[in-house]
Each structure stands twice: as C-alpha cells, then as structure tokens.
Write an enzyme that holds these catalytic residues in place. Structure first.
Site: not given
Length: 264
Positions: A13, A15-16, A19-20, A141, A154
């Site tokens: 998810t 992933s455009t 990291i993805g 994270s 976050y």
C-alpha cells in the site's frame, strides 16, 4: 541465501513513491507479482511505468484507492481479493504542534495510518490462514517508540502499529502466517526530501549531506549518523516477507540506524 517469491502475490500500500516503491521493486526483483497502490490513477500509472522500466520481466498490477476510508479499502480488496504478502506501508507524516492539531486531523492520521492496515489485514489474512502461508508487515517507525514532540499525532499511530502487529501475530499463532512490524528511522524518501528542500537549498549542500546534518541535530542518538536510503528499509521488509523469515513473527524489526537507544 536466495530469496524467491515465485508464485507469490504481494500488495504494497502507498507504493507510488518512497519506501513503498522501493519495497515493490525489491519484491518484484525476487519474483513476486506486485500490486501497486496509490490514491489516484495518475500516480499509480506513473509508478507502474517506473517499475516496469526498472524490472521489465516482472509482473505488476495497480489499483487506485484511497485507503483512508473503509470504501477505499473495500475497493482495493474487491479489485485484488487475494494476496500472499501484505505490506501495510501507506501513511501520513509531517510536523504539527500538539495544540494546533484539530480533531479532524487526528482522525485523518488514524484512518490512514492505522485503520487502513487493520481493514486490509482483516480482509486478507483468512485466505492466508486457509493456505497455511502468508506474510503481513506493518510499517511502523522509530517515532512509535521515540515519540517526536512535533509529531505526536504521527508517533501515536506508529505505536498503534506495534500493538496491532504483535497482537495479530499472537492471534494467528501456528497458522503459518507471520506478522511483523518494521521500524525505519530517518529515511531519505521523497517526503523527507520535500520537508528538507528549503533548508537544503539555502545550505548549498547536497541533499544527502544536508540530511545527515539534520539527523545529527534532530536524532543525535543515531549510530549511522545519516539518513537511511529507501532501499535499506526495503531490504528488511523483503527479508521479513520471505520464506527465509519463517521463525520471525510478532517482532519489531528496527531499521532506524540505531536511533532508539536500547539493546532490545
């Protein structure tokens, strides 16, 4: 060791970019069919074009869906009803003072950063259990352990992923489905580069050098004393998703450069 994802389908998810995208490329390089996800069709198409150019022999598919909503998660599952590997990577981040964060922003971070992973894991893991094999990875994270004062909204979502991943691993005990969290530290993704852009331009340094100075100032406990690359984070995810990691579950796997000052 050789990692082989032949006959495995992976969904990453968000992933455009960043990291993805690196995770998607790494999984495909090792033989997986990879489903790319982003909020808009344009972003998905651009990512697919990039990935196919880099990995011309790999198989990629794409689904545009806003995973910050239940409807968006349902659209994704309807389009791709079964996967062997689920990487819950999508997430929002950015500094915002605690006293200035309105309720709807807390809710938005919770929906995207937490509920997307909950909804998709709930949808995909029953078939994994039935097959006797599966991998679920939550991108947490170091901020989930070392809560940033300027990104409390976050940090709390990344702490939630640690709880969910550990609990789900226990819920799926003995099924052949492993569940883990991966904890990046400061990483030179597009989002971080955007955040640092103005300061980097003023400094006259390269982005890598400026990011290293940022890490030394803002995360002085870092042992590597620099930002990680997206590929370094992806490598940990790819290992955790592989058949080689069959005895690793319920774990918090840190790729934080040593930022979290703990031996455990």
């Amino acid at each position: 060791m050789q990692i082989d994802f032949k006959d495995k389908t992976a969904l990453v998810t968000g992933s455009t970019v960043g990291i993805g995208l690196a995770i998607a490329e790494g999984l495909a390089e090792s033989g997986a069919t990879v489903i790319v996800n982003g909020r808009t069709q344009a972003r998905v198409d651009t990512a697919l074009e990039t990935l196919r150019a880099r990995q011309p022999h790999a198989v990629f598919r794409g689904v545009a869906a806003d995973l910050g909503t239940a409807d968006g998660c349902r659209e994704l599952v309807d389009a791709e009803p079964r996967v062997d590997i689920l990487v819950n990577n999508v997430g929002l981040f950015g500094p915002h003072d605690f006293y200035d964060i309105p309720d709807d922003e807390w809710q938005r971070f919770f929906d995207v950063n937490v509920m997307s992973g909950v909804r998709l894991s709930r949808a995909y893991t029953p078939a994994m259990v039935e097959a006797g094999w599966g991998r679920v990875i939550f991108l947490s994270s170091e901020s989930g352990l070392n809560i940033p004062a300027d990104m409390i909204h976050y940090g709390f979502t990344k702490t939630a992923y640690l709880s969910i991943s550990r609990g789900l691993a226990k819920r799926l005990a003995g099924t052949g489905v492993t569940v883990n969290a991966v904890l990046p530290g400061p990483t030179l993704s597009e989002g971080v580069q955007d955040m640092l852009h103005d300061g980097q331009q003023d400094s006259g340094q390269s982005m890598e050098a400026f990011a290293a100075e940022f890490v030394k100032k803002e995360r002085p406990s870092s042992i590597i004393q620099r930002a990680a690359t997206v590929e370094e984070v992806a490598n940990m995810v790819i290992y955790a998703a592989s058949p080689l990691a069959s005895a690793t579950t319920g774990a918090a796997l840190r790729v934080d450069g040593g930022v979290v000052d703990s031996i455990a």
